[in-house]
Enzyme design. Structure first.
Site, PDB file in Angstrom:
ATOM      1  N   CYS A 111       0.879  -1.175   0.000  1.00 24.43           N
ATOM      2  CA  CYS A 111       0.000   0.000   0.000  1.00 24.43           C
ATOM      3  C   CYS A 111       0.912   1.220   0.000  1.00 24.43           C
ATOM      4  CB  CYS A 111      -0.918   0.014   1.220  1.00 24.43           C
ATOM      5  SG  CYS A 111      -1.940   1.517   1.291  1.00 24.43           S
ATOM      6  N   CYS A 114      -0.842   4.440   2.101  1.00 24.86           N
ATOM      7  CA  CYS A 114      -1.015   4.431   3.564  1.00 24.86           C
ATOM      8  C   CYS A 114      -0.616   3.068   4.133  1.00 24.86           C
ATOM      9  CB  CYS A 114      -2.419   4.858   3.964  1.00 24.86           C
ATOM     10  SG  CYS A 114      -3.782   4.123   3.045  1.00 24.86           S
ATOM     11  N   SER A 115      -1.605   2.270   4.548  1.00 21.66           N
ATOM     12  CA  SER A 115      -1.250   1.032   5.243  1.00 21.66           C
ATOM     13  C   SER A 115      -2.358  -0.006   5.078  1.00 21.66           C
ATOM     14  CB  SER A 115      -1.034   1.330   6.724  1.00 21.66           C
ATOM     15  OG  SER A 115      -2.164   2.021   7.243  1.00 21.66           O
ATOM     16  N   CYS A 116      -3.077   0.024   3.935  1.00 20.08           N
ATOM     17  CA  CYS A 116      -4.224  -0.857   3.737  1.00 20.08           C
ATOM     18  C   CYS A 116      -3.794  -2.324   3.799  1.00 20.08           C
ATOM     19  CB  CYS A 116      -4.875  -0.551   2.398  1.00 20.08           C
ATOM     20  SG  CYS A 116      -5.541   1.115   2.344  1.00 20.08           S
TER      21      CYS A 116
END
Lengths: 206, 218
Positions: A111, A114-116
């Site tokens: 990702c 972000c941090s999906c």
């Protein structure tokens, strides 16, 4: 003039005090209750985690028709697996898609924005997954990154990188390791690491 | 927005910093920041796209100089202030000036929503603009607002690999302008299209992109 590099020297203590003060204020004000906070943590610390993904992958290893369904309709297939908690289409798992490694194909989940991450099957992501270094480099030079994780992907193998830029949450079905013919689902699940479901490792026989 | 969060392809980062014993949270305050962020979300005063934008819309030095959960903390503080869940005075003094004007989220409802999730998928009432196999160009649009087009694919050509169906459009949803239903696709780009001839010929990146980001490739 603002000094943007002027971090408190006791940064962690400062953060701890602020977070504690914020939580106390919000509880005293009646915006949240401590049981709301506990409920949230309980889901993430006990129900969602890579132990769920491992069971799903182990099922795919023993049942080719299930594996096919897992790839074509991931959430419906996950719902078929016995012994999983009641959170499998929950937060950050509403729209999951599995991709399978196979001869000549290696998948990697990232990702960049972000941090999906698919929380129900993998839990919360490790720090390095959310860190600028992985986010920037895995897009541009996935093979170099995989090499740092100890994976040397042959040039004849196609590397497919999945950037989780929307609400789809991708995860990898690693290849079943050689020498595991006699093993049952539970023993196989023990071989499925979170890293193998992100594509930064392969599953190996114990 | 062209923010510091949009990192795909940045240089100068050095080796990946892995830790085989990485805990979920490095400190108790991170655990609190995470849980309070989710708990406050149940007031329904913002959505996932608003909260992403709150984390991303900041000075690049602030973004890059903050740890992951520092960003969460800064964003949730801003969202709670902006939407009136608390006031700056209350934060400064640590004392409520008044009780909340809406009741706290019920823990049973919180647990049920976490279990069931919140779907971003919408009824299939909008036709897709592209079919699987179509060649598409990512529009060269920059905006100071929220968007989910990574800048490394703008102006590049890819192929629709699969159609995910109709989804909430983050670019409007983040700003309270509705869900603007449209198809979201997994679009396949070759590594060479994105990174040039030195990228391995067989490698590809798949990026999830909405109709509004795409146009037919010439």
């Amino acid at each position: 003039m603002t000094n943007r590099f002027n971090y408190p020297t006791d940064r962690e203590a400062h953060n701890a005090a602020r977070a504690k003060a914020l939580q106390a204020l919000l509880i005293e004000k009646g915006v949240i209750t401590s049981s709301t906070v506990d409920t949230v943590l309980q889901v993430f610390e006990t129900k969602m985690g890579p132990f769920n993904g491992a069971k799903v992958v182990a099922r795919a290893w023993v049942d080719p028709a299930f594996k096919e369904r897992l790839i074509t309709d991931t959430t419906a297939a996950v719902a078929e697996v016995d012994g999983l908690p009641d959170v499998m289409t929950g937060a950050e798992g509403e729209h999951m898609r599995a991709v399978a490694n196979g001869p000549g194909v290696h998948n990697l989940i990232i990702c960049t924005l972000c941090s999906c991450y698919p929380w129900p099957v993998l839990g919360l992501p490790p720090y390095w997954y959310k860190d600028p270094t992985f986010r920037s480099r895995a897009a541009r030079e996935p093979r170099a990154v995989l090499k740092e994780f100890g994976l040397d992907i042959p040039t004849s193998t196609e590397v497919k990188v999945w950037d989780s830029s929307a609400q789809i949450r991708w995860f990898v079905v690693p290849e079943r390791p050689d020498g595991t013919d006699g093993l049952g689902e539970e023993e196989l699940a023990a071989l499925v690491t979170p890293e193998s479901m992100m594509g930064v490792a392969v599953a190996t026989a114990a | 927005m062209n923010g510091a969060h949009d990192m795909g392809g940045m240089h100068g980062m050095g080796p990946i910093d892995t830790d085989p014993n990485d805990p979920l949270f490095h400190a108790e305050w991170e655990r609190r920041a995470f849980a309070v962020t989710l708990a406050l979300g149940f007031h329904g005063r913002w959505n996932i796209d608003t909260s992403r934008h709150a984390r991303e819309n900041r000075h690049p030095l602030d973004y890059l100089g903050s740890s992951y959960f520092e960003l969460w903390f800064k964003a949730v503080e801003k969202l709670a202030l902006d939407t009136g869940l608390m006031t700056a005075d209350e934060v400064a003094t640590g004392t409520p000036a008044a009780l909340a004007d809406t009741p706290p989220p019920n823990p049973e409802r919180v647990a049920a929503i976490l279990r069931k999730g919140v779907s971003a998928k919408l009824p299939d009432t909008v036709p897709p603009r592209f079919q699987v196999g179509a060649r598409v160009l990512v529009r060269e649009v920059t905006t100071p607002r929220h968007t989910r087009v990574p800048r490394y694919c703008r102006g590049r050509t890819g192929v629709i690999d699969r159609d995910h169906g109709v989804y909430v459009f983050p670019d409007t949803h983040a700003h309270g302008e509705g869900v603007k239903p449209q198809h979201c696709y997994s679009v396949r780009f070759t590594g060479q299209e994105l990174w040039g001839d030195t990228a391995p010929a067989r490698d590809a990146i798949y990026i999830d992109l909405w109709d509004d980001y795409l146009e037919p490739a010439p």
